[in-house]
Design a protein around this motif. Structure first.
Motif, short mmCIF file in Angstrom:
data_model
loop_
_atom_site.label_atom_id
_atom_site.label_comp_id
_atom_site.label_asym_id
_atom_site.label_seq_id
_atom_site.Cartn_x
_atom_site.Cartn_y
_atom_site.Cartn_z
N GLY A 1 12.80 13.50 -7.99
CA GLY A 1 13.81 12.53 -7.60
C GLY A 1 13.87 12.20 -6.14
N LEU A 2 12.96 12.75 -5.32
CA LEU A 2 12.99 12.51 -3.87
C LEU A 2 11.70 11.80 -3.43
N PRO A 3 11.82 10.76 -2.58
CA PRO A 3 10.63 10.09 -2.04
C PRO A 3 9.96 10.97 -0.99
N MET A 4 8.70 11.31 -1.23
CA MET A 4 7.99 12.22 -0.35
C MET A 4 7.48 11.48 0.89
N TYR A 5 7.55 12.15 2.05
CA TYR A 5 7.09 11.59 3.33
C TYR A 5 7.77 10.25 3.61
N TRP A 6 9.05 10.18 3.27
CA TRP A 6 9.76 8.93 3.43
C TRP A 6 9.73 8.43 4.87
N GLU A 7 9.94 9.31 5.84
CA GLU A 7 9.96 8.88 7.24
C GLU A 7 8.63 8.26 7.65
N ALA A 8 7.53 8.85 7.19
CA ALA A 8 6.20 8.32 7.52
C ALA A 8 6.01 6.94 6.89
N HIS A 9 6.44 6.77 5.64
CA HIS A 9 6.34 5.46 4.99
C HIS A 9 7.20 4.43 5.71
N ARG A 10 8.41 4.81 6.05
CA ARG A 10 9.31 3.88 6.75
C ARG A 10 8.73 3.48 8.10
N ASN A 11 8.20 4.45 8.83
CA ASN A 11 7.63 4.14 10.14
C ASN A 11 6.42 3.22 10.02
N ARG A 12 5.61 3.44 8.97
CA ARG A 12 4.45 2.56 8.79
C ARG A 12 4.89 1.14 8.46
N LEU A 13 5.89 1.00 7.58
CA LEU A 13 6.41 -0.33 7.29
C LEU A 13 6.97 -0.99 8.54
N GLN A 14 7.69 -0.22 9.35
CA GLN A 14 8.27 -0.79 10.57
C GLN A 14 7.19 -1.24 11.54
N THR A 15 6.16 -0.41 11.72
CA THR A 15 5.06 -0.78 12.61
C THR A 15 4.37 -2.04 12.12
N THR A 16 4.14 -2.13 10.81
CA THR A 16 3.48 -3.30 10.26
C THR A 16 4.34 -4.54 10.45
N CYS A 17 5.63 -4.45 10.15
CA CYS A 17 6.52 -5.58 10.36
C CYS A 17 6.52 -6.03 11.83
N GLN A 18 6.53 -5.08 12.73
CA GLN A 18 6.54 -5.43 14.15
C GLN A 18 5.25 -6.13 14.55
N ARG A 19 4.12 -5.64 14.09
CA ARG A 19 2.84 -6.26 14.44
C ARG A 19 2.68 -7.63 13.81
N LEU A 20 3.30 -7.84 12.63
CA LEU A 20 3.25 -9.14 11.98
C LEU A 20 4.42 -10.04 12.38
N ALA A 21 5.29 -9.54 13.24
CA ALA A 21 6.47 -10.29 13.71
C ALA A 21 7.36 -10.69 12.54
N ILE A 22 7.55 -9.76 11.59
CA ILE A 22 8.47 -9.95 10.48
C ILE A 22 9.80 -9.31 10.84
N GLU A 23 10.89 -10.01 10.55
CA GLU A 23 12.22 -9.48 10.82
C GLU A 23 12.39 -8.11 10.18
N LEU A 24 12.83 -7.12 10.95
CA LEU A 24 12.98 -5.77 10.43
C LEU A 24 14.15 -5.70 9.46
N PRO A 25 13.94 -5.08 8.30
CA PRO A 25 15.04 -4.93 7.35
C PRO A 25 15.97 -3.79 7.76
N ASP A 26 17.04 -3.64 7.02
CA ASP A 26 17.99 -2.55 7.21
C ASP A 26 17.44 -1.34 6.45
N TRP A 27 16.95 -0.34 7.18
CA TRP A 27 16.28 0.80 6.54
C TRP A 27 17.24 1.64 5.72
N GLN A 28 18.49 1.76 6.17
CA GLN A 28 19.46 2.51 5.38
C GLN A 28 19.71 1.81 4.04
#
Length: 266
Positions: free
Chosen positions: A34-61
């Motif tokens: 029931g728990l997403p494994m390595y969630w912080e790493a996945h979130r950080n990768r999504l954030q880095t990708t969004c930043q490099r593609l200049a996509i508006e960052l979503p609300d991670w919470q």
């Protein structure tokens, strides 16, 4: 089960930028008990990708709440399952321009864990070498963006060759990765992996191996891999999978591979 911005639905608008242009990114997360494994790493990768593609960052919470919702709706008591998080730049506008768009759209979907991964982890797999070669694209290198046509062509080639997977080279015959996994090999106790600054995807599990082991990262040819004592591949779902054969060359499932499995496999 699909949730689009937190709402259950099976459809998307045809003006969505991901549908029109592949304009977005995604990540696939292992869910354990029931728990997403390595969630912080996945979130950080999504954030880095969004930043490099200049996509508006979503609300991670908010996304974390949607992920929990999708897990609970799918099968909260399953030992292993999976979640895919897909971010689109949004919808609206005309042509390639990003002006006049409605904000980014997040889709969260759940799926059953692929059971054949258990056999792959224990017994290893036999792989080929893809005839499809990747282009050089440092602008998008490392990112898990939504333009995956090269990987689709690689997968078609794997199925045509009737292999379980394949090593993928680029147009300069440099080793890059597997179809949907990163590649590592061991020679005299030293671990090696390809440099991904020109192409390829920097996987979450690849980062875990780099963070706990001494790994030499560089540009290599297929002959370098074929000299290995051990070969294995990594991704977030199956973690460490031994490669026991590349075309006609066989390899031992060795101590380093098994030790990493003890630390990282689900």
């Amino acid at each position: 089960m699909f949730f689009v911005n937190g709402k259950p639905q099976e459809h998307t608008q045809v003006t969505d930028r991901s549908f029109q242009y592949g304009d977005g990114c995604f990540t696939t997360v292992l869910v354990k008990n029931g728990l997403p494994m390595y969630w912080e790493a996945h979130r950080n990768r999504l954030q880095t990708t969004c930043q490099r593609l200049a996509i508006e960052l979503p609300d991670w919470q908010q996304i974390e709440q949607w992920v929990t919702q999708a897990i609970d709706q799918h099968s909260p008591l399953s030992t292993l399952s999976g979640i895919k998080i897909h971010i689109s730049r949004g919808h609206g506008g005309r042509g390639y321009s990003c002006q006049g768009l409605v904000g980014s759209q997040v889709t969260v979907s759940s799926f059953d864990y692929p059971n054949h991964y258990n056999d792959w982890q224990q017994y290893g797999i036999e792989v080929g070498v893809s005839q499809v070669k990747l282009g050089i694209n440092p602008l998008l290198a490392g990112l898990k963006h939504n333009n995956r046509l090269e990987q689709i062509l690689v997968k078609q080639d794997i199925e045509h060759q009737q292999n379980q997977d394949a090593i993928v080279l680029d147009c300069q015959n440099t080793v890059v990765e597997m179809c949907a996994a990163n590649l590592f090999w061991v020679i005299n106790g030293q671990i090696y992996t390809p440099d991904l600054t020109l192409n390829g995807v920097e996987g979450v599990m690849r980062a875990q191996v780099l963070g706990m082991q001494s790994v030499v990262v560089g540009h290599y040819k297929l002959k370098d891999v074929l000299q290995a004592d051990e070969v294995f591949m990594t991704n977030a779902l199956h973690a460490i999978v031994p490669i026991k054969k590349i075309q006609n060359t066989t390899f031992t499932i060795g101590a380093i591979t098994r030790a990493l499995q003890e630390k990282l496999n689900p």
